[in-house]
Write a protein that holds these residues in place. Sequence first.
Motif, PDB file in Angstrom:
ATOM      1  N   UNK A  64       0.976  -1.048   0.033  1.00  0.00           N
ATOM      2  CA  UNK A  64      -0.029   0.098  -0.115  1.00  0.00           C
ATOM      3  C   UNK A  64       0.690   1.205   0.055  1.00  0.00           C
ATOM      4  N   UNK A  65       0.237   2.270  -0.445  1.00  0.00           N
ATOM      5  CA  UNK A  65       1.059   3.504  -0.641  1.00  0.00           C
ATOM      6  C   UNK A  65       0.580   4.696   0.206  1.00  0.00           C
ATOM      7  N   UNK A  66       1.271   5.232   1.161  1.00  0.00           N
ATOM      8  CA  UNK A  66       0.831   6.178   2.147  1.00  0.00           C
ATOM      9  C   UNK A  66       0.611   7.606   1.301  1.00  0.00           C
ATOM     10  N   UNK A  67      -0.475   8.087   1.568  1.00  0.00           N
ATOM     11  CA  UNK A  67      -0.726   9.404   0.829  1.00  0.00           C
ATOM     12  C   UNK A  67       0.193  10.348   1.068  1.00  0.00           C
ATOM     13  N   UNK A  68       0.618  11.173   0.358  1.00  0.00           N
ATOM     14  CA  UNK A  68       1.510  12.348   0.647  1.00  0.00           C
ATOM     15  C   UNK A  68       0.786  13.686   1.140  1.00  0.00           C
ATOM     16  N   UNK A  69       1.542  14.462   1.774  1.00  0.00           N
ATOM     17  CA  UNK A  69       0.967  15.779   2.024  1.00  0.00           C
ATOM     18  C   UNK A  69       1.132  16.058   3.840  1.00  0.00           C
ATOM     19  N   UNK A  70       1.185  17.059   3.994  1.00  0.00           N
ATOM     20  CA  UNK A  70       1.136  17.690   5.498  1.00  0.00           C
ATOM     21  C   UNK A  70      -0.315  17.574   6.130  1.00  0.00           C
ATOM     22  N   UNK A  71      -0.445  17.804   7.265  1.00  0.00           N
ATOM     23  CA  UNK A  71      -1.797  17.477   7.834  1.00  0.00           C
ATOM     24  C   UNK A  71      -2.010  19.182   8.346  1.00  0.00           C
ATOM     25  N   UNK A  72      -3.209  19.298   8.641  1.00  0.00           N
ATOM     26  CA  UNK A  72      -3.466  20.819   9.195  1.00  0.00           C
ATOM     27  C   UNK A  72      -2.614  21.150  10.185  1.00  0.00           C
ATOM     28  N   UNK A  73      -2.799  22.609  10.291  1.00  0.00           N
ATOM     29  CA  UNK A  73      -2.097  22.876  11.703  1.00  0.00           C
ATOM     30  C   UNK A  73      -2.632  22.202  12.920  1.00  0.00           C
ATOM     31  N   UNK A  74      -1.674  21.812  13.873  1.00  0.00           N
ATOM     32  CA  UNK A  74      -2.303  21.053  14.962  1.00  0.00           C
ATOM     33  C   UNK A  74      -3.282  21.660  16.123  1.00  0.00           C
TER      34      UNK A  74
END
Length: 313
Positions: free
Chosen positions: A195-205
């Motif tokens: 499986x491939x992990x989706x790339x991208x940063x999460x929103x502000x904590x």
Amino acid sequence: MYDVTKTGERTAAEQPGAPVSRLAILKSRAQVGVLAPPVTIEVLLSGGLPRFSVVGLPETAVRESTDRVRGAILSSRFKFPESRITVSLAPADMRKTGGRFDLAIATGILAASRDTKIDPHALGGVEFYGELGLDGELRAIPGALPAALKAAEAGHAVIVPAENAAEAALSSARVLVARNLREVAAHLLGFERLPQQPNGAPPVGEVRAPDLADVRGQSAAKRALEIAAAGEHNILFTGPPGTGKSMLARRLPGILPPMSEAEALETAAIDSVIGRGLDLRRWRQRPFRCPHHTASAAALVGGGSDPRPGEIS
């Protein structure tokens, strides 16, 4: 006399009784502070008495990978080659540390073995990371994010343990997630894709820092904090114990703006190197460190034979 094929396999010339050797070449990266210099893992299976050796300036944890890799291969129901196994970690003059090369070494042995039929072409453009347990399960490694960032610059995909998937996906590299050695082998053989992990940063904590509004009084000190935050100045509090210096200092991150993506990645890379892992609840929030006044120079500055960040970092 040997012929070297394009796949990296060396086959004996057509002579009766000639020895046969097979070579597999894989990519990984070492951990040197917050850097991730490339390491090439060459695994050679050759004739002679059975022996498993690792060369290329490995420290103790890397040398001990021979036992972990053997146990993981056998526990994963693969046949361990009864031949001389030589693993070279290049460049030879750079010290290699930790168990991060276990997966690459085990995969190289399987690729060089005639029994598993892994196509050496499948190893191209992929970097391997992960410590192996004796049962073949993959364990997390420190420094996965810096390695993934450098892999993305090189245009490589990465195979990482599931525990490292979230931080590795903060890079733009293609992140493939594996739980054990059998899944990696099945992927390389074309039986089942990882499986491939989706790339991208999460929103502000969402975790809130201590709020400066909770402080009653101390108007001059609060005004100084606001000026320092607005102008990006340093600030020094002095005074006897119990006057609120630490309480005020802890509230400075709460009035600072969220970190930029570049700052957040740099901070996450430092956390990854020291093994703290990634807390997505605090993404892009300013960290706060409170070293004791008796902290040593090494603790503040960092360094050591195995370089680690200090409190300043």
